[in-house]
Scaffold this motif. Sequence first.
Motif, PDB file in Angstrom:
ATOM      1  N   SER A   1      -7.221  10.919 -11.052  1.00  0.00           N
ATOM      2  CA  SER A   1      -8.502  10.230 -11.216  1.00  0.00           C
ATOM      3  C   SER A   1      -8.299   8.737 -11.467  1.00  0.00           C
ATOM      4  N   PHE A   2      -7.183   8.373 -12.011  1.00  0.00           N
ATOM      5  CA  PHE A   2      -6.815   6.976 -12.289  1.00  0.00           C
ATOM      6  C   PHE A   2      -6.078   6.433 -11.066  1.00  0.00           C
ATOM      7  N   SER A   3      -6.502   5.279 -10.566  1.00  0.00           N
ATOM      8  CA  SER A   3      -5.953   4.807  -9.279  1.00  0.00           C
ATOM      9  C   SER A   3      -5.136   3.521  -9.358  1.00  0.00           C
ATOM     10  N   ASP A   4      -5.120   2.852 -10.496  1.00  0.00           N
ATOM     11  CA  ASP A   4      -4.427   1.557 -10.598  1.00  0.00           C
ATOM     12  C   ASP A   4      -2.941   1.757 -10.890  1.00  0.00           C
ATOM     13  N   PHE A   5      -2.247   2.342  -9.944  1.00  0.00           N
ATOM     14  CA  PHE A   5      -0.826   2.606 -10.136  1.00  0.00           C
ATOM     15  C   PHE A   5      -0.067   2.380  -8.833  1.00  0.00           C
ATOM     16  N   GLU A   6       1.245   2.310  -8.963  1.00  0.00           N
ATOM     17  CA  GLU A   6       2.120   2.321  -7.795  1.00  0.00           C
ATOM     18  C   GLU A   6       3.041   3.521  -7.934  1.00  0.00           C
ATOM     19  N   LEU A   7       3.296   4.173  -6.819  1.00  0.00           N
ATOM     20  CA  LEU A   7       4.197   5.324  -6.781  1.00  0.00           C
ATOM     21  C   LEU A   7       5.468   4.893  -6.068  1.00  0.00           C
ATOM     22  N   ILE A   8       6.556   4.846  -6.809  1.00  0.00           N
ATOM     23  CA  ILE A   8       7.839   4.409  -6.262  1.00  0.00           C
ATOM     24  C   ILE A   8       8.695   5.637  -5.971  1.00  0.00           C
ATOM     25  N   LEU A   9       8.887   5.912  -4.686  1.00  0.00           N
ATOM     26  CA  LEU A   9       9.724   7.034  -4.249  1.00  0.00           C
ATOM     27  C   LEU A   9      11.114   6.497  -3.929  1.00  0.00           C
ATOM     28  N   VAL A  10      12.092   6.974  -4.647  1.00  0.00           N
ATOM     29  CA  VAL A  10      13.467   6.496  -4.456  1.00  0.00           C
ATOM     30  C   VAL A  10      14.262   7.577  -3.721  1.00  0.00           C
ATOM     31  N   ASP A  11      14.423   7.390  -2.424  1.00  0.00           N
ATOM     32  CA  ASP A  11      15.186   8.328  -1.602  1.00  0.00           C
ATOM     33  C   ASP A  11      16.672   8.075  -1.853  1.00  0.00           C
TER      34      ASP A  11
ATOM     35  N   ALA B   1       3.058   5.040   4.637  1.00  0.00           N
ATOM     36  CA  ALA B   1       2.236   4.591   5.763  1.00  0.00           C
ATOM     37  C   ALA B   1       0.765   4.939   5.565  1.00  0.00           C
ATOM     38  N   LYS B   2       0.510   5.995   4.791  1.00  0.00           N
ATOM     39  CA  LYS B   2      -0.861   6.469   4.589  1.00  0.00           C
ATOM     40  C   LYS B   2      -1.527   5.885   3.341  1.00  0.00           C
ATOM     41  N   ASP B   3      -0.729   5.425   2.388  1.00  0.00           N
ATOM     42  CA  ASP B   3      -1.291   4.969   1.110  1.00  0.00           C
ATOM     43  C   ASP B   3      -0.525   3.736   0.636  1.00  0.00           C
ATOM     44  N   THR B   4      -1.225   2.627   0.481  1.00  0.00           N
ATOM     45  CA  THR B   4      -0.565   1.365   0.109  1.00  0.00           C
ATOM     46  C   THR B   4      -0.008   1.377  -1.307  1.00  0.00           C
ATOM     47  N   ARG B   5      -0.393   2.357  -2.108  1.00  0.00           N
ATOM     48  CA  ARG B   5       0.151   2.444  -3.468  1.00  0.00           C
ATOM     49  C   ARG B   5       1.582   2.986  -3.479  1.00  0.00           C
ATOM     50  N   VAL B   6       1.999   3.563  -2.361  1.00  0.00           N
ATOM     51  CA  VAL B   6       3.334   4.167  -2.281  1.00  0.00           C
ATOM     52  C   VAL B   6       4.357   3.135  -1.809  1.00  0.00           C
ATOM     53  N   LYS B   7       5.435   3.019  -2.553  1.00  0.00           N
ATOM     54  CA  LYS B   7       6.546   2.149  -2.173  1.00  0.00           C
ATOM     55  C   LYS B   7       7.802   3.018  -2.074  1.00  0.00           C
ATOM     56  N   VAL B   8       8.655   2.672  -1.134  1.00  0.00           N
ATOM     57  CA  VAL B   8       9.829   3.506  -0.881  1.00  0.00           C
ATOM     58  C   VAL B   8      11.109   2.682  -0.980  1.00  0.00           C
ATOM     59  N   ILE B   9      12.083   3.252  -1.642  1.00  0.00           N
ATOM     60  CA  ILE B   9      13.438   2.693  -1.685  1.00  0.00           C
ATOM     61  C   ILE B   9      14.356   3.723  -1.038  1.00  0.00           C
TER      62      ILE B   9
END
Length: 344
Positions: free
Chosen positions: A30-40, A56-64
């Motif tokens: 429900s809270f949207s002011d976050f970033e999701l950092i996925l570290v592969d 690619a689908k959600d700008t909150r997602v960042k990938v390493i």
Amino acid sequence: MPDIKISIIVPVYNSEKYLPETAQSILKQSFSDFELILVDDGSKDGSGKICDQLAAKDTRVKVIHKTNGGICSARNAGLKMAAGEYIAFCDNDDIYLPELLEDNYALAKKYDADVVRYSRSYRTVKDGKVIAEEKTSFKAGVYSSSQFAANFDQINKAGEGIWAGIYRRTFLQKNQIDFDETMKFGYEDLDFITKIYLCSPSVVLNPKTYYVWIMRYAHSTSGKTDINNITSLMKCLENKSRLVTQTGIETQIPAFWVEELSRRIYTIVRYVSPKKVKMPFGKRIELLKYFRTAAVFQQPTDKKRTEALKKQSKPGWLIWYLFDKKHYWLLYFLVTGKQRLSEK
């Protein structure tokens, strides 16, 4: 994203089967002011591709994408990228329950807390079915930095899993707290939370359950025993011994520390004797002897504290006594015999 309230760090390794559900449990908060950092962390399956598809689908997602270095290395990479006011964690096959971010960020802001700890559920899954589930239990509380030591007993009951809390990023940076990358096979969470507690943070305890920690038989480790696990715990116990001294908790609860050591001894005996591990009996005993060389076991224990443990828990006292007196064989058969009986 100019205003990031929370950075959620997820170390990802060979979890293509479970990662989509984990990520969606976070992205649907429900809270949207976050970033999701996925570290592969050098995944060999399709996990890296799933990370990129989510980004690619959600700008909150960042990938390493990085070469494999273990969970501590992956989390540290996430910490370096994180821009949120608070840091949260999730493992790549666990679940965030609704309102985790909203409720706990609200508490953090209301009380200007360095740390908010919440309850988790430990779910055991076999053949796709939940066969057991248990929750942590502790009382609600709000403790300033100056109140930390006096209330350490209550704070300690909230557990050590780092995904069961959010942490002020500037507090971690100021105190140079990160993950020990030498810890490859466990206890990195205990190390991280102990380093936080050594800095006397302000803490809010929220007893509501928000996180599901899942142990899947099909996704569990092969049962390999590695001495790094034992060495890591030895290092953690040295730090926690400092914390026990710093808080003066034994003036309130004389058996506090010796009871914790007894639990850790029990854990190590279980660790060196799982059914899946093929290891000569003598090797198992050698590992127990190695654990006995930890600095925390070199000083004689106050008799008052061991007697307090005996009154509190005779089984716990017996485990401590046998280990302290180096009766390793008897201790081993006592613990593994109890294990076999509990499995019948």
